[in-house]
Design an enzyme around this catalytic site. Structure first.
Site, PDB file in Angstrom:
ATOM      1  N   GLY A   1      -5.619  28.040   0.597  1.00  0.00           N
ATOM      2  CA  GLY A   1      -5.293  29.462   0.609  1.00  0.00           C
ATOM      3  C   GLY A   1      -4.714  29.931  -0.714  1.00  0.00           C
ATOM      4  CG  ASP A   2      -1.690  31.798  -0.896  1.00  0.00           C
ATOM      5  OD1 ASP A   2      -1.985  32.833  -0.284  1.00  0.00           O
ATOM      6  OD2 ASP A   2      -0.797  31.015  -0.531  1.00  0.00           O
TER       7      ASP A   2
ATOM      8  N   GLY B   1      -6.703  33.551  -4.696  1.00  0.00           N
ATOM      9  CA  GLY B   1      -6.968  34.804  -5.408  1.00  0.00           C
ATOM     10  C   GLY B   1      -8.170  35.518  -4.797  1.00  0.00           C
ATOM     11  CE  LYS B   2      -8.365  33.651   0.903  1.00  0.00           C
ATOM     12  NZ  LYS B   2      -7.278  32.796   0.393  1.00  0.00           N
TER      13      LYS B   2
ATOM     14  CE  LYS C   1      -9.074  39.373 -10.951  1.00  0.00           C
ATOM     15  NZ  LYS C   1      -8.667  39.098 -12.296  1.00  0.00           N
TER      16      LYS C   1
ATOM     17  CB  ALA D   1      -4.391  36.644   5.236  1.00  0.00           C
ATOM     18  N   GLY D   2      -2.103  36.840   3.058  1.00  0.00           N
ATOM     19  CA  GLY D   2      -1.429  37.763   2.144  1.00  0.00           C
ATOM     20  C   GLY D   2      -2.280  37.835   0.893  1.00  0.00           C
ATOM     21  CG  HIS D   3      -5.718  38.628   0.929  1.00  0.00           C
ATOM     22  ND1 HIS D   3      -6.696  38.997   1.802  1.00  0.00           N
ATOM     23  CD2 HIS D   3      -5.456  37.332   1.201  1.00  0.00           C
ATOM     24  CE1 HIS D   3      -7.026  37.963   2.562  1.00  0.00           C
ATOM     25  NE2 HIS D   3      -6.280  36.933   2.227  1.00  0.00           N
TER      26      HIS D   3
ATOM     27  CD  GLN E   1      -5.796  32.324   7.157  1.00  0.00           C
ATOM     28  OE1 GLN E   1      -6.778  32.460   7.850  1.00  0.00           O
ATOM     29  NE2 GLN E   1      -4.928  33.283   6.962  1.00  0.00           N
TER      30      GLN E   1
ATOM     31  N   GLY F   1       7.151  34.967   1.547  1.00  0.00           N
ATOM     32  CA  GLY F   1       8.092  34.842   0.429  1.00  0.00           C
ATOM     33  C   GLY F   1       8.482  33.404   0.142  1.00  0.00           C
TER      34      GLY F   1
ATOM     35  NE  ARG G   1       1.260  31.571  -2.598  1.00  0.00           N
ATOM     36  CZ  ARG G   1       0.750  32.651  -3.182  1.00  0.00           C
ATOM     37  NH1 ARG G   1       0.406  32.613  -4.449  1.00  0.00           N
ATOM     38  NH2 ARG G   1       0.561  33.761  -2.505  1.00  0.00           N
TER      39      ARG G   1
ATOM     40  CE  LYS H   1      -2.254  32.691  -9.917  1.00  0.00           C
ATOM     41  NZ  LYS H   1      -1.302  32.847  -8.807  1.00  0.00           N
TER      42      LYS H   1
ATOM     43  N   GLY I   1      -6.112  36.748 -15.116  1.00  0.00           N
ATOM     44  CA  GLY I   1      -4.922  37.559 -14.883  1.00  0.00           C
ATOM     45  C   GLY I   1      -5.056  38.251 -13.549  1.00  0.00           C
TER      46      GLY I   1
END
Ligand code: GDP
Ligand code: IMO
Ligand code: MG
Length: 432
Positions: free
Chosen positions: A12-13, A15-16, A18, A39-41, A226, A304, A307, A333, A417
């Site tokens: 997960g995370d 950068g999906k 973006k 999820a957090g995008h 995810q 929060g 990771r 990244k 970026g």
């Protein structure tokens, strides 16, 4: 016209969000097909940040249709909050862009409470869930007493009846097993009625809506949440989420035939991160881990939490290519690696003295795996302003080429970026 599936290849995370926002420029429809507000995008558009949890990451593009598919679990409270926040940020009516599947299951207060109670009971052995009720909501779905968005359109006594059946089960568990207060049926019912009054016009039968988009020749982007290693079947079970994060699920969970898909893209972070518990062979507990964490801003968008960080894991990536039938990757990244003298990559694992190149199914084995690392010379330049791939430092290009060679597919884009603009598209699947 093309129909493209985009999924996460790691934990997960990647950068999906973006990348979905970026590619939506060429699609008419974006479909979230699994998971929920675990999820957090994060999207960054002209310097402005947007945090999405449930709403597809194409939403910031006016006029694009954003579908929440049948395989998603929906917390209406969060959905309404997210709509309000995005409305305030964008000054646009967000709801009119949304299509919500009548078959998507609801996350209720009792699911959230059970998720948290179970984690407390597990103690040291906790999964480290997001506490959003995701697991219990999928349990209710499979147990066949879940509530669906479509139930909000049913006569009041039908909705009340379904809720009674579910809460009878949940309150028994909450009171008798976890020693907690029961959840009030009237309270949940009132919340549902209130939310229903707002979202009712967006609730549709998604498979027919999808057939209609296909018939019109509209391009569709399927957005996974995810990542592959959090998949319920193939991930690091039991330290996984409760849905199928695989590209193959994009079709099943939105009611589209598999023959409609033209390209599958896997988003790959140039290193690896993981949130929550579970084995993580490439994890770094040193200054390099600190560099990745700080320079990559590796703090969870949803909870929060910091990771966990580590090198790129090619064993895991090869597995993700295979499981999802990837056609290409989107590498994100890469800028975060700038300034590291040496960059390492895990090419294989050493398990009890033996070198292996497969991803073990058993977490006990995975926990014992030590990474076999190869080294690359790093680069010192800030690459976050580079817009032409050829202008990247030689060592950065060598790193990308190495990854491409090892997995046998190309990076269709490289991201340097968080901003939408900080991306070099090398091949656009919507423009062929
Ligand atoms: P997702 O869950 O896969 O959508 O990823 P997240 O949004 O949770 O995490 C990715 C984070 O990295 C977000 O804060 C993004 O703004 C950020 N990001 C995405 N691509 C890049 C990139 O190429 N470079 C940098 N430095 N940050 C990026
Ligand atoms: P995005 O879409 C990273 C992790 C949790 C936990 C495990 C189970 O932003 O990539 P759950 O609440 O789903 O039952 O938690 O899965 N997890 C994620 N980790 N990114 C995510 O989503 C995640 N969604 C769930 O941390 O380890
Ligand atoms: Mg995320």
């Amino acid at each position: 016209m093309a129909n493209v599936v985009l999924i996460g290849t790691q934990w997960g995370d990647e950068g999906k969000g973006k990348i979905v926002d970026l590619l939506t420029e060429w699609a008419e429809v974006v479909v979230r097909f699994q998971g929920g507000n675990n999820a957090g995008h994060t999207l960054v558009i002209e310097g402005q940040r947007y945090a999405l949890h449930l709403i597809p990451s194409g939403i910031m593009r006016p006029g694009k249709t954003c579908v929440i598919g049948s395989g998603v679990v929906v917390d209406l409270k969060i959905l309404l909050e997210e709509i309000e926040i995005l409305k305030a940020q964008s000054g646009r009516d967000i709801l009119s862009q949304l299509v919500l599947s009548d078959e998507a299951h609801l996350i209720l207060e009792s699911h959230r409470r059970l998720d948290q109670a179970r984690e407390r009971q597990r103690g040291e052995a906790k999964i480290g869930t997001t506490g959003r009720g995701i697991g219990p909501a999928y349990e209710s779905k499979m147990a066949r007493w879940g509530l669906r968005l479509g139930d909000l359109l049913a006569p009041q006594e039908v909705l009340r009846g379904r809720l009674e059946v579910l809460l009878e089960q949940h309150n028994l568990l909450l009171e008798k097993i976890y020693g907690e207060e029961p959840v009030s049926l009237e309270l949940v019912l009132d919340e549902l009625k209130e939310a229903a009054a707002i979202v009712r016009p967006a609730i549709k039968k998604v498979p027919y809506a999808m057939a209609n988009y296909l018939e019109k020749g509209e391009s569709i982007l399927f957005e996974g949440a995810q990542g592959t290693l959090l998949d319920i079947d193939h991930g690091t079970y039991p330290f996984v989420t409760s849905s199928s994060t695989m590209a193959a699920n994009a079709c099943a969970s939105s009611g589209v035939g598999v023959t409609s898909i033209n390209e599958v893209i896997g988003v790959v972070k140039a290193y690896t991160t993981r949130v929550g518990s579970g084995p993580f062979p490439v994890e770094l507990d040193d200054q390099v881990g600190e560099h990745l964490s700080v320079c990559g801003g590796e703090v969870g968008t949803t909870t929060g939490r910091l990771r966990r960080c580590g090198w790129l894991d090619m064993v895991a990536l090869r597995y993700a290519v295979l499981l999802n039938g990837l056609d290409s990757i989107a590498l994100t990244k890469l800028d975060v690696l700038s300034g590291l003298k040496t960059i390492k990559v895990c090419e294989a694992y050493r398990l009890r003295g033996e070198v292996i190149d497969y991803f073990p199914s058993s977490i006990e084995d995975l926990a014992e795996c030590e990474p076999v690392l190869v080294e690359f010379e790093g680069w010192s330049e800030d690459i976050s302003g580079i817009l032409d791939y050829e202008m990247l430092p030689e060592n950065a290009k060598k790193y990308v080429s190495y990854i491409e060679e090892k997995i046998g597919i190309k990076a269709m884009l490289v991201s340097v970026g968080p901003d939408r603009e900080q991306t070099m598209i090398r091949h656009n699947p919507f423009l062929i």
